[in-house]
Design an enzyme around this catalytic site. Sequence first.
Site, PDB file in Angstrom:
ATOM      1  N   SER A   1       9.462 107.138  -5.098  1.00 53.24           N
ATOM      2  CA  SER A   1      10.813 107.285  -4.527  1.00 53.24           C
ATOM      3  C   SER A   1      11.423 105.933  -4.160  1.00 53.24           C
ATOM      4  CB  SER A   1      10.813 108.231  -3.323  1.00 53.24           C
ATOM      5  OG  SER A   1       9.728 108.005  -2.441  1.00 53.24           O
TER       6      SER A   1
ATOM      7  N   GLY B   1       6.214 104.051  -1.788  1.00 52.69           N
ATOM      8  CA  GLY B   1       5.646 102.730  -2.038  1.00 52.69           C
ATOM      9  C   GLY B   1       5.466 102.530  -3.528  1.00 52.69           C
ATOM     10  N   LEU B   2       5.162 101.321  -3.920  1.00 53.22           N
ATOM     11  CA  LEU B   2       5.006 100.980  -5.333  1.00 53.22           C
ATOM     12  C   LEU B   2       3.868 101.771  -5.975  1.00 53.22           C
ATOM     13  CD1 LEU B   2       5.271  97.090  -4.921  1.00 53.22           C
ATOM     14  CD2 LEU B   2       6.998  98.572  -5.966  1.00 53.22           C
ATOM     15  N   SER B   3       3.895 101.847  -7.286  1.00 54.54           N
ATOM     16  CA  SER B   3       2.769 102.412  -8.028  1.00 54.54           C
ATOM     17  C   SER B   3       1.528 101.577  -7.728  1.00 54.54           C
ATOM     18  CB  SER B   3       3.085 102.367  -9.530  1.00 54.54           C
ATOM     19  OG  SER B   3       1.993 102.849 -10.273  1.00 54.54           O
ATOM     20  N   GLY B   4       0.437 102.226  -7.376  1.00 58.48           N
ATOM     21  CA  GLY B   4      -0.785 101.507  -7.073  1.00 58.48           C
ATOM     22  C   GLY B   4      -0.873 100.988  -5.650  1.00 58.48           C
ATOM     23  N   SER B   5       0.111 101.327  -4.807  1.00 54.61           N
ATOM     24  CA  SER B   5       0.097 100.817  -3.427  1.00 54.61           C
ATOM     25  C   SER B   5      -0.961 101.530  -2.587  1.00 54.61           C
ATOM     26  CB  SER B   5       1.480 100.978  -2.781  1.00 54.61           C
ATOM     27  OG  SER B   5       1.880 102.333  -2.803  1.00 54.61           O
ATOM     28  N   GLY B   6      -1.342 102.722  -3.018  1.00 56.14           N
ATOM     29  CA  GLY B   6      -2.363 103.459  -2.259  1.00 56.14           C
ATOM     30  C   GLY B   6      -1.848 104.752  -1.639  1.00 56.14           C
ATOM     31  N   LYS B   7      -0.642 105.170  -2.014  1.00 59.36           N
ATOM     32  CA  LYS B   7      -0.043 106.388  -1.450  1.00 59.36           C
ATOM     33  C   LYS B   7      -0.964 107.605  -1.568  1.00 59.36           C
ATOM     34  CE  LYS B   7       3.499 106.414  -4.241  1.00 59.36           C
ATOM     35  NZ  LYS B   7       3.102 105.210  -5.006  1.00 59.36           N
ATOM     36  N   SER B   8      -1.380 107.900  -2.796  1.00 64.08           N
ATOM     37  CA  SER B   8      -2.167 109.110  -3.017  1.00 64.08           C
ATOM     38  C   SER B   8      -3.543 109.019  -2.381  1.00 64.08           C
ATOM     39  CB  SER B   8      -2.302 109.392  -4.516  1.00 64.08           C
ATOM     40  OG  SER B   8      -1.033 109.659  -5.063  1.00 64.08           O
TER      41      SER B   8
END
Lengths: 306, 306
Positions: A214, A140-147
Amino acid sequence: FVADQFQAHVIWFGANPMLPGRRYILRTETDSVSATVTALKHQVNINSFAREAAKSLQMNEVGVCNISTQAPIAFDAYKDNRSTGNFILVDRATNATVGAGMIDFPLRRADNVHWQVTDVNKGARAATKSQRPGVLWFTGLSGSGKSTIANALDRLLHARGKHTYMLDGDNVRHGLNRDLGFTEADRVENIRRVAEVAKLMADAGLIVLVSLISPFRDERRMARELMEEDEFIEIFVDTPLDECARRDPKGLYEKAFAGKIANFTGVSSPYEVPESPELRLETVGHEPAALALKIEQFLERRMEEK
Amino acid sequence: FVADQFQAHVIWFGANPMLPGRRYILRTETDSVSATVTALKHQVNINSFAREAAKSLQMNEVGVCNISTQAPIAFDAYKDNRSTGNFILVDRATNATVGAGMIDFPLRRADNVHWQVTDVNKGARAATKSQRPGVLWFTGLSGSGKSTIANALDRLLHARGKHTYMLDGDNVRHGLNRDLGFTEADRVENIRRVAEVAKLMADAGLIVLVSLISPFRDERRMARELMEEDEFIEIFVDTPLDECARRDPKGLYEKAFAGKIANFTGVSSPYEVPESPELRLETVGHEPAALALKIEQFLERRMEEK
């Protein structure tokens, strides 16, 4: 020769540059296999024939490459036999011919590297932990909440006695991938290495949580194909760009919109949306903990299926 | 500027070539830190100023490199300030000055890569397994018995309920390090990546068994310094060369003596004996199972010490 690695001269026709680490289809007179350029040794200046350093090949450029095929193929050196010594490279997404090559010679490296059989295998290790190893790939985009979601899931799984590990794309850049930047070629290699490490950790019996933008379908597919059947779980953290930019937890969008960061996904570099992820999570209006629970339920069903 | 990564022009004076991935001491007017050339971007032909592809720098060669220092240093670009924009590189073993450099500009990559804090940490993961994570680094000649002993130990530890993983140098060459050959530069990078993966796996709470010739002291020290205090256990599998050649399990010595394999450790490339390994195992006259037991006893004492 029969080999799965060789050196070749490649002429590139593709509109997108040739990137080491990306997978293409390699066709010879007799074979058609998945292949990767493992190294672009140098580019050949077609006016002076000088060997110039390069990280990718643009359209109409010529380079000397090491190529690795997924299975061994039969070939001759181009200087010995023109018809059995040449090949074409085909883009896996568009099926367009993107390059042509002449084989110089086989590389013998794999010959002398035998596979060491280890007695304690993945099944034995996983059995002792009552869990099914796997790779949860958060894209997902940077800042999407993945981590954030991966972290919440990690806590949840740990509390339930599962043995997990979080491979964070940012953290790996401080160690294993410290030598890589953010060009397209370096991003492909970054993802390849993270995928290979995730594969080793799954082989160690762990549930691996990978949090990595990715952005390209092709690299996510490469990661998927590295793993065993059903071991790769793609989780699309689906947050609209303007919401990511509004959250901007690291202050990166502000810099990107101001043109201060090159190759920034979603701004100056594309994000290719997953077509059929195992899970798609909309984050707007949903708490990370609730989304983590949703993944945990998915994993429980997967465990029962086994 | 204050940064830990920058691009520089380097002039090499060392008798041994400059190898990306190897660690040197970098001295500026004010600082002295451990530093690594993370990438040799190209060599500069000093007659034509052409940018030529290269994997290492020989004596009197000039190259454009990315350099990474262990801690941030203060500097200027050489074009702006000659005295604060230059540095020397010193060999860690001999203390000889081996290179001089002029800084071009800082690399901003680390700026935009934040460290993601994970909530479940090494201690939490290791506690659930009643084990002390660590990296058992088996070094020795090809055919010395590293993998055999590591395998026997792996079985033993698994039977005692420990969670282990064997990282075999040969096996990693089929995946993560598929792009690397056997030149000195590639061997350094091979060892660096294996060490970084071992570090991640120890961080996941595992006892990691690494079986790797790792012929150079400097790379073994690099691996040791990557890990936490007391986490790196160097095991020297000490088998005389003629005994390894007599066993020759993979038929490699025969080829090496016949001159068919370049850079073969012990034959055409040196093996630097460990000076103070945690364990030294003589294999002649000792069964692998007995040697594995000796390591296991060492680990039990280490566990009690904690």
